[in-house]
Design an enzyme around this catalytic site. Structure first.
Site, PDB file in Angstrom:
ATOM      1  CB  CYS A 109      -0.933  -0.003   1.206  1.00  0.00           C
ATOM      2  SG  CYS A 109      -0.092  -0.356   2.758  1.00  0.00           S
ATOM      3  CG  HIS A 141      -0.729   4.668   3.290  1.00  0.00           C
ATOM      4  ND1 HIS A 141      -1.334   4.660   4.525  1.00  0.00           N
ATOM      5  CD2 HIS A 141      -0.291   3.385   3.082  1.00  0.00           C
ATOM      6  CE1 HIS A 141      -1.278   3.429   5.044  1.00  0.00           C
ATOM      7  NE2 HIS A 141      -0.660   2.644   4.181  1.00  0.00           N
TER       8      HIS A 141
HETATM    9  P1  NAP Z   1      -6.054  -8.160  10.245  1.00  0.00           P
HETATM   10  O1  NAP Z   1      -7.078  -7.092  10.359  1.00  0.00           O
HETATM   11  O2  NAP Z   1      -5.192  -8.477  11.414  1.00  0.00           O
HETATM   12  O3  NAP Z   1      -6.828  -9.510   9.757  1.00  0.00           O
HETATM   13  C1  NAP Z   1      -6.183 -10.729   9.717  1.00  0.00           C
HETATM   14  C2  NAP Z   1      -7.074 -11.839   9.160  1.00  0.00           C
HETATM   15  O4  NAP Z   1      -6.271 -13.033   9.115  1.00  0.00           O
HETATM   16  C3  NAP Z   1      -8.301 -12.176  10.014  1.00  0.00           C
HETATM   17  O5  NAP Z   1      -9.374 -12.542   9.175  1.00  0.00           O
HETATM   18  C4  NAP Z   1      -7.827 -13.388  10.821  1.00  0.00           C
HETATM   19  O6  NAP Z   1      -8.885 -14.245  11.234  1.00  0.00           O
HETATM   20  C5  NAP Z   1      -6.978 -14.081   9.777  1.00  0.00           C
HETATM   21  N1  NAP Z   1      -6.030 -15.009  10.399  1.00  0.00           N
HETATM   22  C6  NAP Z   1      -5.147 -14.754  11.390  1.00  0.00           C
HETATM   23  N2  NAP Z   1      -4.481 -15.892  11.721  1.00  0.00           N
HETATM   24  C7  NAP Z   1      -4.957 -16.868  10.900  1.00  0.00           C
HETATM   25  C8  NAP Z   1      -4.695 -18.257  10.770  1.00  0.00           C
HETATM   26  N3  NAP Z   1      -3.789 -18.901  11.537  1.00  0.00           N
HETATM   27  N4  NAP Z   1      -5.370 -18.960   9.826  1.00  0.00           N
HETATM   28  C9  NAP Z   1      -6.276 -18.349   9.036  1.00  0.00           C
HETATM   29  N5  NAP Z   1      -6.596 -17.026   9.129  1.00  0.00           N
HETATM   30  C10 NAP Z   1      -5.939 -16.305  10.051  1.00  0.00           C
HETATM   31  O7  NAP Z   1      -5.030  -7.874   9.042  1.00  0.00           O
HETATM   32  P2  NAP Z   1      -5.231  -6.925   7.732  1.00  0.00           P
HETATM   33  O8  NAP Z   1      -4.845  -5.528   8.026  1.00  0.00           O
HETATM   34  O9  NAP Z   1      -6.572  -7.201   7.143  1.00  0.00           O
HETATM   35  O10 NAP Z   1      -4.070  -7.490   6.787  1.00  0.00           O
HETATM   36  C11 NAP Z   1      -4.180  -8.763   6.179  1.00  0.00           C
HETATM   37  C12 NAP Z   1      -3.066  -8.895   5.136  1.00  0.00           C
HETATM   38  O11 NAP Z   1      -3.178  -7.868   4.168  1.00  0.00           O
HETATM   39  C13 NAP Z   1      -1.660  -8.791   5.752  1.00  0.00           C
HETATM   40  O12 NAP Z   1      -0.793  -9.655   5.045  1.00  0.00           O
HETATM   41  C14 NAP Z   1      -1.289  -7.329   5.447  1.00  0.00           C
HETATM   42  O13 NAP Z   1       0.094  -7.163   5.375  1.00  0.00           O
HETATM   43  C15 NAP Z   1      -1.958  -7.131   4.094  1.00  0.00           C
HETATM   44  N6  NAP Z   1      -2.245  -5.731   3.754  1.00  0.00           N
HETATM   45  C16 NAP Z   1      -2.922  -4.910   4.630  1.00  0.00           C
HETATM   46  C17 NAP Z   1      -3.177  -3.593   4.251  1.00  0.00           C
HETATM   47  C18 NAP Z   1      -3.925  -2.629   5.126  1.00  0.00           C
HETATM   48  O14 NAP Z   1      -4.027  -1.449   4.742  1.00  0.00           O
HETATM   49  N7  NAP Z   1      -4.477  -3.062   6.256  1.00  0.00           N
HETATM   50  C19 NAP Z   1      -2.735  -3.111   3.001  1.00  0.00           C
HETATM   51  C20 NAP Z   1      -2.078  -3.995   2.135  1.00  0.00           C
HETATM   52  C21 NAP Z   1      -1.838  -5.294   2.529  1.00  0.00           C
HETATM   53  P3  NAP Z   1      -9.513 -14.174  12.744  1.00  0.00           P
HETATM   54  O15 NAP Z   1     -10.357 -12.939  12.818  1.00  0.00           O
HETATM   55  O16 NAP Z   1     -10.300 -15.422  12.812  1.00  0.00           O
HETATM   56  O17 NAP Z   1      -8.349 -14.113  13.694  1.00  0.00           O
END
Ligand code: NAP
Length: 364
Positions: free
Chosen positions: A159, A254
């Site tokens: 991002c 951002h």
């Molecule tokens: P988040 O809010 O922490 O969400 C994480 C997700 O992963 C939840 O659905 C969680 O499920 C699931 N999860 C965690 N442990 C798991 C496991 N062992 N098995 C299966 N599912 C699991 O994170 P996020 O911000 O959405 O980011 C997710 C990804 O996108 C990351 O790789 C991040 O680097 C990338 N990303 C994020 C952004 C951003 O702006 N936020 C931008 C670009 C890329 P539960 O709820 O059941 O724990």
């Protein structure tokens, strides 16, 4: 598009997963069929699994509230049999994500990923659809390596770079070779999957460190600038990028402060830069993809624009805002740029990439 594709969201309860749900609830080509997350959420109706973590500014769509969340790691084969492809955005260790995404691909289920795990796998295309759509042509090579007919992995870039790379790439492609880029990013807390409620330390504060972000901001552009050579995408050796990434007390969006130097002093005039931005159209605009912004690059002439709060949602958060282009004392130019991190920079960028892959026939 006559056919509707059934899709799964892996990581559906997370910050990016919630964005996917909002973007796909009324999507003209895609139908949400499966929601999956960790064992903590599996087996519960979505509204119960996400509970108080839901942080979008609209309610949970009725169409997904009662979908029973599946187990993202245990139910791979079952999920693959129910959908045409999955979006993936999970918070797990990098090697676990690599393995999980390959399991879906090998189960003949294409994966469009937000995660960084496969961004530097040489036969995985990392696509910002307006800039390097031709990199999807590597998919047949990846399928050969994986031994699949349909399954493959495609990723979107980080991002943090989704303001300055879209601003600079078209200028470079217009013949003004970008040599050196220095960028400072001012990044929203949703980029860490957080809100002010879940991260109170961020209220009235700036944290001058985001783990791994500077490396991604410097390295990933070189793959976007890269080209296919045989069975791999080879990174470009230029431009040189140096980045500092700061976490600022902003919910979404951002901002980047950018300094750029061109090769051999051959720089465009300011009017030429503005014309390139105004006229640039990528594959999503030419193909009229459903999530494509009509005007990709938007220049604001006011000295105090763009602003995060005012402009992050431009064209549903898929357009890039640029401002304050001026000459610099040490580089050729400096300017600022803004992109929405969970829309253009995450779920929206992945949905646009999936639309491109459908239009090109890779999801059939
Ligand atoms: P988040 O809010 O922490 O969400 C994480 C997700 O992963 C939840 O659905 C969680 O499920 C699931 N999860 C965690 N442990 C798991 C496991 N062992 N098995 C299966 N599912 C699991 O994170 P996020 O911000 O959405 O980011 C997710 C990804 O996108 C990351 O790789 C991040 O680097 C990338 N990303 C994020 C952004 C951003 O702006 N936020 C931008 C670009 C890329 P539960 O709820 O059941 O724990």
């Amino acid at each position: 598009m006559e056919k509707k594709y059934n899709v799964g969201i892996i990581g559906a309860t997370g910050m990016v997963g919630q964005r996917f749900i909002c973007l796909l609830a009324n999507h003209p080509w895609f139908n949400i069929k499966v929601l999956a997350a960790s064992p903590r959420s599996a087996g519960k109706p979505y509204c119960e699994a996400v509970g108080a973590k839901w942080c979008m500014d609209v309610d949970i769509p009725d169409s997904v509230k009662d979908i029973v969340v599946m187990n993202a790691t245990d139910d791979v084969e079952k999920i693959a049999s129910l959908v045409d492809f999955v979006f993936c955005a999970v918070d797990m260790k990098k090697d676990e994500i690599k393995y999980l995404e390959e399991r879906y691909a090998k189960a003949e289920c294409p994966v469009v990923s937000n995660n960084s795990a496969h961004r530097h796998t040489p036969d995985v295309p990392m696509v910002l659809p307006e800039l390097n759509p031709e990199h999807t042509a590597i998919i047949p090579e990846q399928r050969k390596r994986l031994g699949t007919k349909r399954g493959f992995i495609a990723v979107k870039p980080n991002c943090s770079l989704q303001g300055y790379v879209p601003a600079l790439f078209p200028v470079d492609k217009a013949g003004y070779t970008v040599k050196d880029v220095l960028v400072c990013t001012y990044q929203a807390i949703s980029g860490a999957g957080k809100t002010f409620e879940t991260w109170p330390e961020m209220v009235d504060n700036v944290i001058p460190f985001i783990g791994g972000e500077e490396e991604k901001s410097e390295k990933e552009p070189l793959k976007i600038w890269g080209s296919i050579n045989g069975s791999v995408i080879e990174d470009s050796t230029r431009p040189n990028f140096t980045a500092q990434c700061l976490r600022v007390p902003v919910s979404n969006g951002h901002m980047g402060a950018v300094f750029v130097r061109f090769e051999d002093g051959k720089k465009p005039t300011k009017d030429e830069m503005l014309k390139i931005w105004q006229e640039y159209k990528g594959a999503p605009q030419k193909l009229n993809l459903p999530s494509a912004p009509k005007q990709f690059l938007n220049y604001f002439t006011e000295d105090n624009m763009p602003q995060t709060k005012l402009n992050r949602n431009l064209e549903n958060g898929m357009a890039i805002s640029i401002g304050r282009l001026r000459e610099d004392t040490q580089f050729d130019y400096k300017f600022v740029c803004l992109s929405h991190n969970t829309l253009r920079g995450a779920a929206g960028g992945a949905v646009l990439l999936a639309e491109l892959l459908c239009a090109e026939g890779y999801m059939d």
